[in-house]
Motif scaffolding. Sequence first.
Motif, PDB file in Angstrom:
ATOM      1  N   ALA A  53       0.684  -1.143  -0.094  1.00  0.00           N
ATOM      2  CA  ALA A  53      -0.226  -0.114  -0.081  1.00  0.00           C
ATOM      3  C   ALA A  53       0.781   1.608   0.129  1.00  0.00           C
ATOM      4  CB  ALA A  53      -0.728   0.101   0.853  1.00  0.00           C
ATOM      5  N   LEU A  54       1.990   1.733   1.121  1.00  0.00           N
ATOM      6  CA  LEU A  54       2.800   2.747   0.560  1.00  0.00           C
ATOM      7  C   LEU A  54       3.576   2.503  -0.386  1.00  0.00           C
ATOM      8  CD1 LEU A  54       3.818   2.188   4.586  1.00  0.00           C
ATOM      9  CD2 LEU A  54       2.067   3.652   3.670  1.00  0.00           C
ATOM     10  N   ALA A  55       3.582   1.680  -0.830  1.00  0.00           N
ATOM     11  CA  ALA A  55       5.183   1.959  -2.428  1.00  0.00           C
ATOM     12  C   ALA A  55       3.815   2.207  -3.516  1.00  0.00           C
ATOM     13  CB  ALA A  55       5.679   0.283  -2.692  1.00  0.00           C
ATOM     14  N   GLN A  56       2.287   1.805  -3.268  1.00  0.00           N
ATOM     15  CA  GLN A  56       1.732   2.222  -4.292  1.00  0.00           C
ATOM     16  C   GLN A  56       1.029   3.674  -4.207  1.00  0.00           C
ATOM     17  OE1 GLN A  56      -1.509  -0.438  -3.733  1.00  0.00           O
ATOM     18  NE2 GLN A  56      -1.223  -2.351  -5.299  1.00  0.00           N
ATOM     19  N   ALA A  57       0.816   3.841  -2.631  1.00  0.00           N
ATOM     20  CA  ALA A  57       1.016   5.433  -3.051  1.00  0.00           C
ATOM     21  C   ALA A  57       2.146   6.523  -3.211  1.00  0.00           C
ATOM     22  CB  ALA A  57       0.226   5.559  -1.159  1.00  0.00           C
ATOM     23  N   PRO A  77      -7.582   3.950  -0.605  1.00  0.00           N
ATOM     24  CA  PRO A  77      -7.601   3.068  -0.357  1.00  0.00           C
ATOM     25  C   PRO A  77      -8.786   1.491  -0.311  1.00  0.00           C
ATOM     26  CG  PRO A  77      -7.593   4.148   1.576  1.00  0.00           C
ATOM     27  CD  PRO A  77      -7.985   5.429   0.799  1.00  0.00           C
ATOM     28  N   ILE A  78      -8.200   0.370  -1.323  1.00  0.00           N
ATOM     29  CA  ILE A  78      -9.462  -0.325  -1.354  1.00  0.00           C
ATOM     30  C   ILE A  78      -8.811  -1.915  -0.441  1.00  0.00           C
ATOM     31  CG2 ILE A  78      -7.918  -0.868  -3.660  1.00  0.00           C
ATOM     32  CD1 ILE A  78     -11.589  -1.534  -4.604  1.00  0.00           C
ATOM     33  N   ALA A  79      -9.658  -2.380  -0.252  1.00  0.00           N
ATOM     34  CA  ALA A  79      -9.764  -4.115   0.028  1.00  0.00           C
ATOM     35  C   ALA A  79     -10.619  -5.156  -0.074  1.00  0.00           C
ATOM     36  CB  ALA A  79      -9.538  -4.433   1.928  1.00  0.00           C
ATOM     37  N   TYR A  80      -9.978  -6.554  -1.191  1.00  0.00           N
ATOM     38  CA  TYR A  80      -9.834  -7.299  -1.205  1.00  0.00           C
ATOM     39  C   TYR A  80     -10.920  -8.443  -0.755  1.00  0.00           C
ATOM     40  CZ  TYR A  80      -8.086  -4.453  -5.261  1.00  0.00           C
ATOM     41  OH  TYR A  80      -7.840  -3.210  -6.049  1.00  0.00           O
ATOM     42  N   VAL A 119      -5.667   1.748  -4.206  1.00  0.00           N
ATOM     43  CA  VAL A 119      -4.303   2.001  -3.045  1.00  0.00           C
ATOM     44  C   VAL A 119      -4.361   0.063  -2.291  1.00  0.00           C
ATOM     45  CG1 VAL A 119      -2.895   1.757  -1.391  1.00  0.00           C
ATOM     46  CG2 VAL A 119      -3.145   3.756  -3.485  1.00  0.00           C
ATOM     47  N   THR A 120      -4.471  -1.118  -2.428  1.00  0.00           N
ATOM     48  CA  THR A 120      -4.558  -2.377  -1.898  1.00  0.00           C
ATOM     49  C   THR A 120      -4.048  -2.457  -0.394  1.00  0.00           C
ATOM     50  OG1 THR A 120      -3.949  -2.959  -3.652  1.00  0.00           O
ATOM     51  CG2 THR A 120      -4.092  -3.924  -1.947  1.00  0.00           C
TER      52      THR A 120
END
Length: 471
Positions: A53-57, A77-80, A119-120
Motif C-alpha cells: 500500500a505504501l509503495a503504491q501510494a 484505499p481498497i481491500a479485496y 491502493v491495496t
Amino acid sequence: MGSELIYLPATETLALLRAREVSALEVAEASLRRVEEVDGRVNAVVTVTADLALAQARALDDAMARGEEPGPLHGLPIAYKDLTDTAGVRTTYGSPLFADHVPGSDALVVRRARAAGAVTIGKTNTPEFGTGSHTVNAVFGATRNPYDLTRSAGGSSGGSAAALAAGMVALADGSDMGGSLRNPASFCNVVGLRPTPGRVPDHSPTAAWFTLGVPGPMARTVADAALLMSVISGFAPTSPFAVREDGSLFAGPLESDLSGLRVAYSPDLGGLPVDPRTAAVTARAPEVLAGLGARVERADLDLSGAEDAFRVLRAWHYLNAFGGLPADQVGPNVAWNVDQGRRVTAADLARAERLRSLLFHRAAAFFDTYDVLLAPVSQVPPFPVEEPYVTEVAGTPMPDYLAWMRSAYWISVLHAPAASVPCGFTPEGLPVGVQIIARPWADLTVLKVAHAFERATGHGARRPSLSPPSG
C-alpha cells in the motif's frame, strides 16, 4: 488530518487528492493506522499489505508530481475479499486447504481497480469459499460487527462490510450468490450492490455460464459504490454473458427526480417470516420514497419456484466447483452443499431451468408495471456472532443454514440488480438495510433510487462506537 480521512466519502477524499490537499501516502497511512487501531477487535482485514500500500501510494504521489493525470480511483484505499485473487498476496478463500495460497495473477476487479489508482490495503475475511451469510472460517475465525462486537457482520462479504463500517478502507469488493453483498451491507450499515450478472464480468474455468454468483462493489455511500462500479464494470471477453455497456455509465451524477417513480413495496416478499424489529425498520422505507414524489403501492412479485430453482442450481454449482476437494478437509457447510449437488438429477436441472425461465418472464411483466421493488434485505437483524446461523425467524424454525436468507436469494434467481442501502436501526442499535430491486440491466435505476433514499434519511452517516464486547 488522518483521523478525519477515515470516514470521508471516497468521492470527497478523491477530490482532496486531485486538489493535492492531501497525498495518497497520507491517505494510505491513515487507513493502515485505523486497521491497526481497531481490527484486533473486528477481524475484518485478515491479510494486511502495508508495504504494498505504501509503495503504491508513493508511486501515485510521484506520478502526480510529474503532472500525470490521476485515475478515477487515485489514492483510494481498497481491500479485496479473500475470494478475490490478488497476485503475490495470500488468498485463502477462507479454507485451511489454501491457507498459504498465493495467486499468480489478479482477478479482473483487482486489475481494473489498480489501473484506476486504488491502493491495496489487504484482504477481507469470508466464510470458507464464501459459503454462508456469516463470516467465520477455520483459518481466521469470525468477523465481528463494528456496531456491536457480539454480533455477526453477515456474509459472505462480511469482512469487506465490517472494514468499511469501521473506517479501515474507502472501498471494498464483494461477491453475491445468495445475498453475500447485500446481507453484510445490511448488517453493517453500508451499501452493497448485486449487479446484473455480466455487468462486472467474472472468470470461471469450470462454470463460465453460471449466473447466480456475481462480483460487485461495497462502499459507505451510494455515490462511492457507483464510483467503484464505473471502474470494475464494462465488457470483458472472459465472460460469455458480459454486458457490452461501458462502465462510464455509472460515472455521472446520481441525482434524480423521483416524481412519478412506480414503487412496489413488499414487506415479506409474499409471506416470508420477518423479525419484528427488522419489519418495523423497513416499514418506514415506503414513506421516504413517497415523500420524494414516488407512487408507492403494496405489491408482491410472484416468486414461486425461486426456492427450488436456487437450491438446485446452487447445489449443482457446489458439486462442480468443490466436488473434487477431500470431504474430510472442508467445513460442514461446503460438505453439505457438495452432498446436495451429488443428489441433483437431470430432471432437477431441467425443472430448475423451467422455473427460472418462468420467474424471469413474470418479473419482466412485474417491472412493466413498477420501476423498483422495495423489500427487506435480510429477515433478521445481526445475530450473535457465536451462532453458526439463524435457526428461527419470528417463531418459524429454519430447516437448514440457508433458509433464513430467502429474502436475498430468491432475488438472485431473477437476473436482476439489487442493492442494500441503510434503512435504520433496531432499538438495540443494530443496523437494518432495505433492498431496492429493478429489472435486469437497470443497475443505474437502482443506484439513483438508493442515492435519493440515502440523502433523504442519512442513516448511513451513523458510525459505530466500536466499544468492546460486554462481559
